[in-house]
Design a protein around this motif. Structure first.
Motif, PDB file in Angstrom:
ATOM      1  N   HIS A 104      84.500  32.919  89.836  1.00 58.86           N
ATOM      2  CA  HIS A 104      84.060  33.228  91.199  1.00 58.86           C
ATOM      3  C   HIS A 104      84.367  34.700  91.412  1.00 58.86           C
ATOM      4  O   HIS A 104      85.521  35.087  91.622  1.00 58.86           O
ATOM      5  N   LEU A 105      83.337  35.532  91.287  1.00 54.44           N
ATOM      6  CA  LEU A 105      83.506  36.981  91.336  1.00 54.44           C
ATOM      7  C   LEU A 105      82.622  37.597  92.406  1.00 54.44           C
ATOM      8  O   LEU A 105      81.451  37.212  92.550  1.00 54.44           O
ATOM      9  N   HIS A 106      83.165  38.555  93.126  1.00 56.35           N
ATOM     10  CA  HIS A 106      82.407  39.340  94.093  1.00 56.35           C
ATOM     11  C   HIS A 106      82.516  40.809  93.700  1.00 56.35           C
ATOM     12  O   HIS A 106      83.541  41.246  93.177  1.00 56.35           O
ATOM     13  N   MET A 107      81.446  41.563  93.973  1.00 59.32           N
ATOM     14  CA  MET A 107      81.442  42.978  93.636  1.00 59.32           C
ATOM     15  C   MET A 107      80.807  43.775  94.770  1.00 59.32           C
ATOM     16  O   MET A 107      79.878  43.304  95.427  1.00 59.32           O
ATOM     17  N   SER A 108      81.334  44.987  94.955  1.00 58.94           N
ATOM     18  CA  SER A 108      80.725  45.952  95.874  1.00 58.94           C
ATOM     19  C   SER A 108      80.306  47.165  95.063  1.00 58.94           C
ATOM     20  O   SER A 108      81.025  47.606  94.173  1.00 58.94           O
ATOM     21  N   ILE A 109      79.123  47.677  95.391  1.00 62.82           N
ATOM     22  CA  ILE A 109      78.595  48.875  94.741  1.00 62.82           C
ATOM     23  C   ILE A 109      78.193  49.871  95.813  1.00 62.82           C
ATOM     24  O   ILE A 109      77.891  49.489  96.939  1.00 62.82           O
ATOM     25  N   SER A 110      78.183  51.157  95.456  1.00 65.81           N
ATOM     26  CA  SER A 110      77.729  52.170  96.415  1.00 65.81           C
ATOM     27  C   SER A 110      76.665  53.037  95.762  1.00 65.81           C
ATOM     28  O   SER A 110      76.689  53.282  94.559  1.00 65.81           O
ATOM     29  N   ASP A 111      75.734  53.505  96.598  1.00 68.27           N
ATOM     30  CA  ASP A 111      74.647  54.347  96.097  1.00 68.27           C
ATOM     31  C   ASP A 111      74.972  55.824  96.338  1.00 68.27           C
ATOM     32  O   ASP A 111      76.073  56.165  96.779  1.00 68.27           O
ATOM     33  N   SER A 112      74.013  56.699  96.075  1.00 65.62           N
ATOM     34  CA  SER A 112      74.244  58.148  96.197  1.00 65.62           C
ATOM     35  C   SER A 112      74.452  58.592  97.640  1.00 65.62           C
ATOM     36  O   SER A 112      74.934  59.693  97.888  1.00 65.62           O
ATOM     37  N   SER A 113      74.108  57.740  98.608  1.00 62.12           N
ATOM     38  CA  SER A 113      74.357  58.046 100.023  1.00 62.12           C
ATOM     39  C   SER A 113      75.652  57.418 100.519  1.00 62.12           C
ATOM     40  O   SER A 113      75.911  57.412 101.719  1.00 62.12           O
ATOM     41  N   CYS A 114      76.407  56.853  99.601  1.00 59.04           N
ATOM     42  CA  CYS A 114      77.656  56.159  99.914  1.00 59.04           C
ATOM     43  C   CYS A 114      77.455  54.883 100.730  1.00 59.04           C
ATOM     44  O   CYS A 114      78.379  54.394 101.369  1.00 59.04           O
ATOM     45  N   GLN A 115      76.237  54.336 100.697  1.00 60.25           N
ATOM     46  CA  GLN A 115      76.009  53.027 101.304  1.00 60.25           C
ATOM     47  C   GLN A 115      76.580  51.986 100.354  1.00 60.25           C
ATOM     48  O   GLN A 115      76.422  52.098  99.134  1.00 60.25           O
ATOM     49  N   VAL A 116      77.233  50.980 100.921  1.00 61.06           N
ATOM     50  CA  VAL A 116      77.882  49.949 100.114  1.00 61.06           C
ATOM     51  C   VAL A 116      77.141  48.627 100.276  1.00 61.06           C
ATOM     52  O   VAL A 116      76.754  48.245 101.376  1.00 61.06           O
ATOM     53  N   PHE A 117      76.961  47.948  99.153  1.00 63.89           N
ATOM     54  CA  PHE A 117      76.335  46.634  99.112  1.00 63.89           C
ATOM     55  C   PHE A 117      77.263  45.711  98.335  1.00 63.89           C
ATOM     56  O   PHE A 117      77.926  46.148  97.394  1.00 63.89           O
ATOM     57  N   GLY A 118      77.304  44.461  98.701  1.00 64.57           N
ATOM     58  CA  GLY A 118      78.195  43.558  97.977  1.00 64.57           C
ATOM     59  C   GLY A 118      77.716  42.138  98.022  1.00 64.57           C
ATOM     60  O   GLY A 118      76.843  41.771  98.804  1.00 64.57           O
ATOM     61  N   GLY A 119      78.303  41.327  97.147  1.00 61.46           N
ATOM     62  CA  GLY A 119      77.978  39.918  97.118  1.00 61.46           C
ATOM     63  C   GLY A 119      78.550  39.250  95.883  1.00 61.46           C
ATOM     64  O   GLY A 119      79.352  39.825  95.143  1.00 61.46           O
ATOM     65  N   HIS A 120      78.103  38.024  95.674  1.00 64.68           N
ATOM     66  CA  HIS A 120      78.532  37.194  94.556  1.00 64.68           C
ATOM     67  C   HIS A 120      77.885  37.717  93.270  1.00 64.68           C
ATOM     68  O   HIS A 120      76.681  37.927  93.217  1.00 64.68           O
ATOM     69  N   VAL A 121      78.693  37.947  92.236  1.00 65.42           N
ATOM     70  CA  VAL A 121      78.212  38.511  90.968  1.00 65.42           C
ATOM     71  C   VAL A 121      77.389  37.469  90.209  1.00 65.42           C
ATOM     72  O   VAL A 121      77.832  36.340  90.002  1.00 65.42           O
ATOM     73  N   LEU A 122      76.189  37.861  89.805  1.00 67.24           N
ATOM     74  CA  LEU A 122      75.317  37.021  88.984  1.00 67.24           C
ATOM     75  C   LEU A 122      75.025  37.733  87.670  1.00 67.24           C
ATOM     76  O   LEU A 122      75.296  38.928  87.528  1.00 67.24           O
ATOM     77  N   GLU A 123      74.452  36.998  86.725  1.00 73.09           N
ATOM     78  CA  GLU A 123      73.988  37.646  85.499  1.00 73.09           C
ATOM     79  C   GLU A 123      72.962  38.701  85.892  1.00 73.09           C
ATOM     80  O   GLU A 123      72.186  38.507  86.818  1.00 73.09           O
ATOM     81  N   GLY A 124      72.971  39.818  85.171  1.00 78.63           N
ATOM     82  CA  GLY A 124      72.049  40.895  85.493  1.00 78.63           C
ATOM     83  C   GLY A 124      72.727  42.094  86.125  1.00 78.63           C
ATOM     84  O   GLY A 124      72.065  42.937  86.721  1.00 78.63           O
ATOM     85  N   CYS A 125      74.061  42.177  86.004  1.00 77.10           N
ATOM     86  CA  CYS A 125      74.792  43.375  86.425  1.00 77.10           C
ATOM     87  C   CYS A 125      75.054  44.172  85.152  1.00 77.10           C
ATOM     88  O   CYS A 125      75.983  43.875  84.401  1.00 77.10           O
ATOM     89  N   LEU A 126      74.199  45.167  84.895  1.00 75.95           N
ATOM     90  CA  LEU A 126      74.245  45.899  83.637  1.00 75.95           C
ATOM     91  C   LEU A 126      74.990  47.220  83.797  1.00 75.95           C
ATOM     92  O   LEU A 126      74.688  48.023  84.697  1.00 75.95           O
ATOM     93  N   VAL A 127      75.955  47.434  82.906  1.00 75.15           N
ATOM     94  CA  VAL A 127      76.771  48.646  82.937  1.00 75.15           C
ATOM     95  C   VAL A 127      75.881  49.853  82.648  1.00 75.15           C
ATOM     96  O   VAL A 127      75.050  49.829  81.745  1.00 75.15           O
TER      97      VAL A 127
END
Length: 177
Positions: A104-127
């Motif tokens: 059970h994993l959650h992740m937050s990411i931010s874009d170049s405008s420092c907007q943050v998005f988050g949610g439950h981690v699914l397959e398809g999170c590519l480094v």
């Protein structure tokens, strides 16, 4: 938080009866750190699940993670359809629990405008460049995820564990599925 209306008797009855869910460990668990670096193109979730399976990790808490993604697939709260983010994103948090029997994993990411998005981690999170992850491996307990009648979901259950597993046996069993 205050519930709307009086408590429902059926829910209260489920909460009072003995369940097969371990809600609290019976004692403190020793923690050992396992450091991992994922490379460009690796799938974050698939890599962590494979690591847990190969190393027979029965109870893990994500301690920290920094890095970036080029594609990120998250399921927002209360939404059945995942959201896919394409582009350059910084991983600003990764949190949750993991074991060889589930996650059970959650992740937050931010874009170049420092907007943050988050949610439950699914397959398809590519480094994209790297993912530097530190995992806390807990001793003396196992995380399992049986169906919880109270929520209708496979929820975390914490059970005592004194024995390890044989990685070769684990791999063999998973290959035959």
């Amino acid at each position: 938080y205050r519930p709307l209306g009086p408590p429902r008797d059926d829910i209260l009855a489920l909460c009072r009866r003995p369940e097969r869910h371990g809600l609290v460990a019976s004692s403190l668990s020793p923690v050992q750190a396992l450091c991992v670096r994922l490379l460009p193109g690796e799938d974050l979730l698939l890599s962590l699940r494979a690591l847990a399976r190969e190393r027979c990790l029965s109870a893990v808490a994500v301690l920290t993670c920094v890095g970036s993604t080029g594609k990120t697939t998250l399921r927002p709260a209360g939404v059945a359809v995942p959201r896919v983010f394409e582009g350059k994103f910084e991983i600003v948090s990764l949190t949750g629990t993991l074991s060889s029997s589930g996650h059970h994993l959650h992740m937050s990411i931010s874009d170049s405008s420092c907007q943050v998005f988050g949610g439950h981690v699914l397959e398809g999170c590519l480094v994209r460049t790297t993912a530097e992850i530190v995992l806390g491996v807990l001793g003396g307990v196992r995380f399992v995820r049986p169906l919880d009648q109270r929520t209708g979901y496979d929820e975390l259950s914490i059970v005592a564990s004194a024995s390890g597993c044989n990685p070769a046996k684990r791999r063999h069993a998973s290959e035959s599925v």
